[in-house]
Structures are given as C-alpha cells and as structure tokens.
Design an enzyme around this catalytic site. Structure first.
Site, PDB file in Angstrom:
ATOM      1  N   LEU A   8       0.841  -1.202   0.000  1.00  0.00           N
ATOM      2  CA  LEU A   8       0.000   0.000   0.000  1.00  0.00           C
ATOM      3  C   LEU A   8       0.876   1.253   0.000  1.00  0.00           C
ATOM      4  O   LEU A   8       1.609   1.501   0.956  1.00  0.00           O
ATOM      5  CB  LEU A   8      -0.898   0.006   1.241  1.00  0.00           C
ATOM      6  N   ARG A  15       1.710  13.366   7.449  1.00  0.00           N
ATOM      7  CA  ARG A  15       2.533  13.676   8.630  1.00  0.00           C
ATOM      8  C   ARG A  15       3.990  13.954   8.278  1.00  0.00           C
ATOM      9  O   ARG A  15       4.743  14.455   9.098  1.00  0.00           O
ATOM     10  CB  ARG A  15       2.422  12.513   9.641  1.00  0.00           C
TER      11      ARG A  15
END
Ligand code: UD1
Ligand code: MG
Length: 459
Positions: A8, A15
């Site tokens: 993925l 962040r």
C-alpha cells in the site's frame, strides 16, 4: 496456487509535511518502497507483486518501473479502500495474499517468509503480524479476548484510555486466504474517528464469520517500524546504517568514526578496505580490496578497483581502476572510466571519458567526452572544449602525449601518439604523431623599454 503481495503506497504521507510521497522517501539514498519490493522477491514466497499507488503515482512508478504491477487508488479513503483497488489482480482463489504498508523499510525477507510459513502451518484464514513496543503510540493496538485470541484491532484515534496502554501493536502486515479477501474488504465501513475504510476491520469481519484468525508475533520489533514522519525516518535510517556498518566491519572493512559513514544496502565492499569519516557509498557501488576511501567522499553507482585512494571527492556512475589516486576535490561523473595507476588531483572534473593507464591530471582540469591512451600527462589548467552550446564533441588523445598547462583542446580533435602540446595553446586542428603543437602568440621582448611615469589627473 498463486501467491500475491500487495504493497500500500497510495497515501499522501500527510505527517511527513513535505512534497515527496512518503513511500518514495530515501533511506541511505534508496527509496523506502524499494526495500520492501526487494525483500518480497528475496523471500521467494511471492508470485505476483502489486503496488497500490495514488498520490503522486508517477514518482513511485518511476522508482519501481516494471518490477511490480500497479493498481491505482484515485482517492485515498483508507487502507481497506486501498487494497480494494487491487481486486482485479486477485484471480486465483487457491492461494494467499500478503498485504504490507509501503512505509516499513526495515522489514526483511526472513520475517515475510516466517509469517507466511506460520499462516500456512496453522491453516489460518487471516494472520496479522503483531509485535510488542514499549512506546506503542500511533500504532493500531491488538485487542485479545479473555482466552488470549485475537479479537480486533483498534486504531490510536479510536482507542479508549485502557486500550492505549496495550503494547502489542499491529505491524500492518496481513496474510489472508485469497477466497476471503475481497468479500471482507467489501464489508468495511468508515464509521471511525478518521472516517476512513480501515483495513484493520477485516479482523472483526472474519471473526464474525467464524473464520480462523490468528497472529504471528514478530520478535525484532524494530523491523516493523512504520515511518510516518521525518523524525522516524531518521531513526529507521540510523538503524539501517548501524546494521550495515557493523556487518561490514566484522567482514574486514575498517571504518574510522562509523557513525558518520553511510553505506547503502546494495553496496559491496571487499576486505581490507578503509573508510574515513563523512563518506557516503551508495547505489550499486563496489569497492575492491585494499582501497582507502574518504574522508568527505561521495561514491554512487560506481566501481572502485583494488588499492585505490579516493579522498574529498565525488564519484557518480563511474569507475576507478586499480591503484589510481583520486582527490582531493576531484569530481568524476556520468561514465568516467579512470584507468590503472592514474592520478586525478585537485579540482579535476572528468565526465564521460575513458583514460588509459598512468594518466595524470594532477590539478585544475576538465576532461569531458574524451578517449585518452596510456602514459598521458594533462597539464594544470588544461581543458577539453567539448561543447559549442548545442552539441558535444569528442577529444581523442593517443599514448605518451604531453599536454602542457592551460591548453584548450577544441573538440572534435585528435592528438596522436607521442605528441606534445605547448603550454597555453588553443588547438582546433588534429596533431599528428610525434609532433609539437604550438598555438599561441609568441612572446616579444622589447628591449630597453622604460616605462614613463604617468601623472595622475586631478579632478
Ligand atoms: C496503519 C494501520 C495501523 C498499524 C500501522 C503500522 C490502518 C487503519 N492502520 O496505520 O493499525 O499499526 O499502519 O505501521 O490500516 N495508504 C494507501 N491509501 C490510503 C491510506 C493509506 O495506500 O487511503 C497506504 C499509505 O501510503 C501507507 C500505508 O497505506 O504506506 C499505511 O498508511 P498509514 O497512513 O501510514 O497508516 P498508519 O496510520 O501508519
Ligand atoms: Mg504508517
């Protein structure tokens, strides 16, 4: 039976607070995701590797090229939604799929292999790879029932005060029977703190269907480190650097102040090599025995022969053959092939050129697009004039040639064997074998010339 892996890598990496997509971030000059792909292939338990891309997908596709297949997640609606983007690939129902996040660069082939072996041995329908962390903040927590069986995974943002105290975390690696993957993904809802489709919810979904769901506990917890911000990235890089340097030192590579030395994972360094501080050796570089590298040197995708010295220098996509001395302050790039026993000294740049044995350019020179024979001296301040603003041209120099200081060799040009170029010459014609070429204004001495005093003009 077909064995799939899905990585993925479609997320933005919010962040990280930077432009580069998270999974493309380099550690030791190699993108994070490339580590995962390499280890998956190395594990030898995968037939087909699919990477889910989305945010800035072209960056990741350029890194991985055709080593993987791609599924595109147009909108990043969560990890569960991301896996669903790869659904068309999972055709063979007889087999398993391992799912990994693209932000865990410290994972290795042995963990992948062992987790899959355990999944098969225990005949699980779903195996979640977990580990224990003293500081579990940010990770999904493993919730077990009273008997100790895996019950569900709770994300940091959704966890209660007590759940946050749990130190067993979800690494983000799952192995699932192909038959159950897509139906379980279709059932995921986004009713949670982030309104995302969490992949972690497949645990509860399969449990409710009475499927066999278990965990594989990873002992070396650092291998599961998930990189979500630049601080964690540097921590992961430090671990990698430390492990690589340790292994090399034990194999006979001397390192002076190893904390300042960065060696990439695909670099090969033979025994009896010494590396001095502030040195980077990365990419597919090879350093052969007896060489001394650094201090303050960068070598990337280059081959360094035996007994070479290379200090305070940059070497990219180049080769230095045995017993040559390079630096301080040399720059070799784009296919510079330095022959044996050369001397490439202070402020010398060599680009896309091949030099023979015993070539010397000891100071202040530019050598670009040149083919140079054996035993050639290239004087201080001399350059190949290889560019007319549009095209690049070749300079060919034979054996035993002496190029005097401050010469300009305007390419295309051929200097034949045994020729000598007088210092300060600007040459635009070939020089035949054994000739002396002078192409400069002759000196005129005007004798008895006495400089008359000049009066300063007052304003
Ligand atoms: C995730 C897990 C968490 C686990 C942790 C391990 C979920 C909901 N949480 O949290 O339980 O402890 O990993 O590191 O799965 N991605 C997509 N598309 C999306 C969202 C994410 O492809 O829509 C990719 C990201 O690029 C990343 C990976 O999925 O590579 C994980 O996403 P990330 O946001 O890092 O999840 P974590 O918050 O770390
Ligand atoms: Mg993460």
């Amino acid at each position: 039976m077909r064995r799939y892996a899905i990585i993925l890598a479609a997320g933005k990496g919010t962040r990280m607070k930077t432009d580069l997509p998270k999974c493309a971030y380099p550690l030791l000059k190699k993108p994070m995701i490339a580590y995962i792909v390499e280890h998956l292939y190395k594990s030898t338990v995968i037939d087909e590797l699919i990477t889910v891309v989305g945010h800035k997908k072209e960056v990741l596709q350029e890194i991985l090229n055709s080593t993987v297949k791609y599924a595109v997640q147009e909108e990043q609606l969560g990890t569960g939604h991301a896996v669903l983007a790869a659904k068309d690939y999972i055709k063979d129902m007889d087999g398993y799929t391992i799912i990994l996040p693209g932000d865990m660069p410290l994972i290795d082939a042995s963990v992948i292999k062992e987790a899959i072996e355990e999944h098969n041995e225990f005949r699980h329908d779903l195996t979640v790879v977990s580990t224990i962390l003293e500081e579990p903040f940010g990770y999904g927590r493993i919730i077990r029932d009273e008997a100790g069986y895996l019950n569900s995974i709770v994300e940091e943002n959704d966890a209660s005060k007590d759940e946050k105290k749990i130190k067993e975390i979800n690494t983000g690696i799952y192995i699932i029977d192909n038959r159950f993957l897509i139906p379980a993904l279709m059932k995921i809802k986004n009713k949670n703190a982030k309104n995302e489709y969490y992949l972690t919810d497949i645990v509860k979904i399969l449990k409710d269907e009475l499927k066999l769901v278990g965990t594989y506990l990873l002992k070396n917890s650092h291998k599961a480190m998930g990189v979500n911000d630049l601080y964690t990235l540097s921590k992961a890089e430090n671990i990698l650097r430390y492990n690589i340097n340790k292994e090399l030192m034990i194999k006979g590579v001397a390192m002076i102040n190893p904390d300042t030395i960065t060696i990439g994972q695909n670099v090969v360094i033979e025994e009896n090599v010494t590396i001095h501080p502030n040195t980077y050796i990365t990419g597919n570089s090879i350093i052969k025995r007896g060489s001394t590298i650094g201090p303050n040197t960068e070598i990337h995708n280059s081959i360094i022969g035996e007994g070479v010295t290379c200090k305070h220098s940059l070497v990219y996509n180049s080769e230095i053959k045995n017993h040559s001395k390079v630096g301080p302050f040399a720059h070799l790039r784009d296919g510079a092939i330095i022959g044996e026993s050369n001397r490439i000294g202070n402020f010398v740049e060599v680009k896309k050129s091949v030099t023979g044995n015993e070539f010397k350019a000891s100071h202040l020179a530019y050598i670009g697009d040149a083919e140079i024979g054996n035993n050639v001296n290239f004087g201080c301040g001399s350059i190949t004039v290889n560019y007319d603003g549009v095209n690049k041209y070749k300079t060919i120099i034979g054996n035993d040639v002496f190029v005097g200081c401050n010469s300009n060799l305007i390419a295309p040009i051929k200097i034949d064997d045994n020729a000598m170029i007088a210092a300060g010459s600007t040459l635009d014609k070939n020089v035949p074998k054994g000739s002396l070429a002078i192409a400069r204004a002759y000196q005129v001495n005007k004798e008895n010339y006495i400089r008359k005093p000049v009066k300063k003009i007052k304003k």
